[in-house]
Design a protein around this motif. Sequence first.
Motif, PDB file in Angstrom:
ATOM      1  N   GLY A 179       0.819  -1.199   0.000  1.00 59.19           N
ATOM      2  CA  GLY A 179       0.000   0.000   0.000  1.00 59.19           C
ATOM      3  C   GLY A 179       0.857   1.254   0.000  1.00 59.19           C
ATOM      4  O   GLY A 179       2.093   1.163   0.087  1.00 59.19           O
ATOM      5  N   PRO A 180       0.243   2.448  -0.144  1.00 61.00           N
ATOM      6  CA  PRO A 180      -1.219   2.619  -0.189  1.00 61.00           C
ATOM      7  C   PRO A 180      -1.835   2.143  -1.511  1.00 61.00           C
ATOM      8  O   PRO A 180      -1.167   2.071  -2.525  1.00 61.00           O
ATOM      9  CB  PRO A 180      -1.389   4.128  -0.018  1.00 61.00           C
ATOM     10  N   GLU A 231      -5.427  -1.746  11.853  1.00 62.85           N
ATOM     11  CA  GLU A 231      -4.608  -0.569  12.173  1.00 62.85           C
ATOM     12  C   GLU A 231      -3.225  -1.040  12.578  1.00 62.85           C
ATOM     13  O   GLU A 231      -3.055  -1.662  13.651  1.00 62.85           O
ATOM     14  CB  GLU A 231      -5.261   0.220  13.310  1.00 62.85           C
ATOM     15  N   ALA A 232      -2.219  -0.786  11.725  1.00 60.94           N
ATOM     16  CA  ALA A 232      -0.833  -1.153  12.017  1.00 60.94           C
ATOM     17  C   ALA A 232      -0.087   0.110  12.405  1.00 60.94           C
ATOM     18  O   ALA A 232       0.398   0.860  11.543  1.00 60.94           O
ATOM     19  CB  ALA A 232      -0.187  -1.817  10.816  1.00 60.94           C
ATOM     20  N   THR A 286       3.509  -2.707   9.375  1.00 56.74           N
ATOM     21  CA  THR A 286       3.733  -1.272   9.590  1.00 56.74           C
ATOM     22  C   THR A 286       4.359  -0.623   8.360  1.00 56.74           C
ATOM     23  O   THR A 286       4.436   0.597   8.276  1.00 56.74           O
ATOM     24  CB  THR A 286       4.656  -1.070  10.806  1.00 56.74           C
ATOM     25  N   GLY A 287       4.796  -1.453   7.406  1.00 55.98           N
ATOM     26  CA  GLY A 287       5.321  -0.916   6.140  1.00 55.98           C
ATOM     27  C   GLY A 287       4.258  -0.755   5.088  1.00 55.98           C
ATOM     28  O   GLY A 287       4.555  -0.338   3.953  1.00 55.98           O
ATOM     29  N   GLY A 288       2.990  -1.091   5.424  1.00 53.29           N
ATOM     30  CA  GLY A 288       1.904  -0.895   4.484  1.00 53.29           C
ATOM     31  C   GLY A 288       1.622  -2.091   3.608  1.00 53.29           C
ATOM     32  O   GLY A 288       0.816  -2.003   2.669  1.00 53.29           O
ATOM     33  N   HIS A 339       2.805   3.709  10.242  1.00 54.22           N
ATOM     34  CA  HIS A 339       1.392   3.696  10.634  1.00 54.22           C
ATOM     35  C   HIS A 339       0.525   3.649   9.373  1.00 54.22           C
ATOM     36  O   HIS A 339       0.436   4.632   8.628  1.00 54.22           O
ATOM     37  CB  HIS A 339       1.064   4.934  11.473  1.00 54.22           C
ATOM     38  N   TYR A 340      -0.127   2.467   9.183  1.00 52.21           N
ATOM     39  CA  TYR A 340      -1.017   2.280   8.043  1.00 52.21           C
ATOM     40  C   TYR A 340      -2.368   1.761   8.537  1.00 52.21           C
ATOM     41  O   TYR A 340      -2.457   1.109   9.593  1.00 52.21           O
ATOM     42  CB  TYR A 340      -0.431   1.285   7.038  1.00 52.21           C
TER      43      TYR A 340
END
Length: 247
Positions: A182-183, A220-221, A239-241, A203-204
């Motif tokens: 992502g995104p 929610e990461a 957390t890297g999306g 934060h993704y």
Amino acid sequence: MSTLTNRRSSAVRTLAGSALAAALLVSTATACSSPSPASGTAAPAAAPTAPTAQGTTPPAAAPSAPTTPDAAAPASTPAAPPAPGTAAPAATPTAHHTTTTPPAAPPKGTSPVRTQKLVDGSTAEIRATGNQNYTAKIVNNGTEYGTLETHDSDAGVDFNDMFIVLSLDGTAHSWMGGGHQGPGTFKLAGGWTAKVTKIGELHYRAQILGNDGAVNGTLEANQQDAGAVANGVYMVLSTGGEISAKM
């Protein structure tokens, strides 16, 4: 000198005067009369008793000195009171209480509920932590690589493209690959769609959309990977999306 002594002195003087007068009368009678030797001389009168002065109460016997009764000896001598601040040496009954020490609670997570082999050959050692939560320690050849822990929700992690979900029933599921960076919006297994957005550094957020486009859940990461189970589909958002799912 007391009144009693004065009265007794007066009585003695009266007695002495009466005796003297009586003696003179006897001597005069003897000299004037010439009785016959046979019929003899009248026997001398007995010494008169000392008259009690009229209206005078005879002296009462001197009262004896009041006797001071000896203090009754106590039946037992009381013990001296303890010095101030000193506990009285009273005998203390021995308490017969039995203290039972409850067994110590086992350390958190010391009893594995199960061990599960993961797809890369490592092992998940799963333990109960209470309140229906679990922890899974990832171990490979004796080396611990990380830990997953549920907090009233499923947990997930991305280990170098190996994704693991620890669910609330204490089971672990793992798979390799299938990730989307992502995104963006991505199709997932089971017909789900994930809309991944970046909120901040490490934060993704991923919105899980149904076939009708409605949001059915959110991952929610935030500084930590997140995982979820939706209708038998396991999902991980890092957390890297990166997001991945497996049925």
